[in-house]
Write a protein that holds these residues in place. Sequence first.
Motif, short mmCIF file in Angstrom:
data_model
loop_
_atom_site.label_atom_id
_atom_site.label_comp_id
_atom_site.label_asym_id
_atom_site.label_seq_id
_atom_site.Cartn_x
_atom_site.Cartn_y
_atom_site.Cartn_z
N ARG A 38 44.16 15.96 40.74
CA ARG A 38 44.76 14.74 40.22
C ARG A 38 43.81 13.97 39.32
NH1 ARG A 38 48.58 10.36 43.24
NH2 ARG A 38 49.66 12.30 43.72
N GLN A 39 42.51 14.00 39.62
CA GLN A 39 41.58 13.25 38.79
C GLN A 39 41.60 13.75 37.35
OE1 GLN A 39 37.40 13.96 39.62
NE2 GLN A 39 37.88 15.87 40.69
N LYS A 59 44.82 12.47 35.67
CA LYS A 59 44.69 11.05 35.31
C LYS A 59 43.84 10.87 34.06
CE LYS A 59 45.41 8.87 39.82
NZ LYS A 59 44.80 8.04 40.89
N GLN A 60 42.74 11.61 33.98
CA GLN A 60 41.88 11.48 32.82
C GLN A 60 42.55 12.05 31.56
OE1 GLN A 60 39.15 9.64 32.74
NE2 GLN A 60 39.69 9.21 34.86
N LEU A 92 45.74 11.81 30.98
CA LEU A 92 46.65 10.74 30.56
C LEU A 92 45.88 9.64 29.83
CD1 LEU A 92 48.99 10.42 33.67
CD2 LEU A 92 49.38 11.65 31.53
N HIS A 93 44.69 9.34 30.30
CA HIS A 93 43.86 8.31 29.63
C HIS A 93 43.54 8.73 28.20
CE1 HIS A 93 40.58 5.56 28.72
NE2 HIS A 93 39.83 6.62 28.45
N ASP A 113 49.84 16.60 42.30
CA ASP A 113 48.86 16.12 41.33
C ASP A 113 49.49 15.70 40.01
OD1 ASP A 113 46.74 16.43 43.06
OD2 ASP A 113 46.31 18.49 42.42
N PRO A 173 51.23 11.33 38.75
CA PRO A 173 50.87 10.29 37.77
C PRO A 173 51.59 10.44 36.43
CG PRO A 173 48.91 11.07 38.90
CD PRO A 173 50.03 11.97 39.32
N ASP A 230 54.28 7.42 35.87
CA ASP A 230 53.71 6.39 35.00
C ASP A 230 54.65 6.08 33.85
OD1 ASP A 230 52.18 4.67 33.57
OD2 ASP A 230 50.50 6.01 33.25
N TRP A 270 55.27 8.70 26.51
CA TRP A 270 55.44 9.51 27.72
C TRP A 270 56.80 10.19 27.80
CZ3 TRP A 270 50.84 7.79 27.82
CH2 TRP A 270 49.95 8.16 28.82
#
Length: 373
Positions: free
Chosen positions: A69-70, A73-74, A76-77, A108, A111, A115, A121
């Motif tokens: 998941r980390q 998330k990154q 997506l950033h 995972d 997000p 989001d 998106w």
Amino acid sequence: MGERRVDAAEIDQVPWDAAEVWGRAGDAARLTEFGDALVRERAVLHKRLRNLDHRLTQVLRALALTPGRQFVKQLLHVYREAGATDAGTQSGPRFLASLLAEAQTLEDLLPVLSDDGGALWDELRACLFHELLLRGVDADEIRRRSHNIHFCAPWGGLAWLPDKLADMEHGAPFPSRSYNGGAGIGCPRMSSPVALDAAARGAGAAHPVADVTTVRLAEAITGPPEQGNWGAHDVGVFTTERPVTPEELPGVVASLPMECLEGLGAEHRFVFAPCSLGEVWRVLFATASGAGVYGPGVYGAYGRLSAWWSLAGLAGAQPGAGPAEVEEQASACTWMRFEADSEWFHNEINDYGIVALAPDGRRIAVLAATDTD
């Protein structure tokens, strides 16, 4: 300026109205020198930007393909920052959704699905939804886990697709990617092909046919090889004066007035095999979603859409028909694949012919595609 070349550092120091001033003064030399300087600097910056876009694509690819998941998330950033700054990247939402579905678990991926990142998106979520469906994830489970009613928002026609896999869609082929490459999708080969004999060819040629191909039909049917960037494709829809039986079909097809069969003589190879609706769908899906010799395909979500619409045209579904009607119509047809040694086919990498015979035996639709370098 004289005859001295303008360097990159001086370009921004030149007043914005300099071109007008020099033009009014009739100073062609200064205009030319400055124009040459702009051309040189633009080439340098364009090369630099292309390199940065490639490196950004590498980062997004690595984040998408690294489980956890980390990393999601990154991704997506970085994806959000790239979109906010209008940064160019070769990794569009279709490609990223395909990578994410390949490497990440539903847990995972929450997000991405949950989001609400706005328009940036919408396509990513819609593509990811269908990529997951194709990989066997239940639609209701996706909705339940994401707690988001917007992730499957209509986008690019994807809302037309059913949110449950049809029987024919199971076993869709997918590429296998790594950080720097991977294996693509090959079209399934014909199983147990049979050579067409001279008697069957002669009998087939005796069936009068009328070409009823329309622009709308041709566009729908040829979607997969068009979107998969294949080398060439040919399409034809014909009606017959009298019904054609499944046994007569190969001989009739070999005699059709199509570019892909032009010059095919009795001594040339023409092999055929009956096939299932599922096999036809998988061929169409692989053609649209995978990369052809001349460029990338459209990946899973849009590959699914293209395969459905091509199937609708081949089966003779009415304009505006929904997925259930298309599936019913296609299930009632007789399906066949063929390969031939006419000059049009290259028989090197991927070649195929797909044929649909209507239940009444009076309509024949053909899609032929070839891909070679």
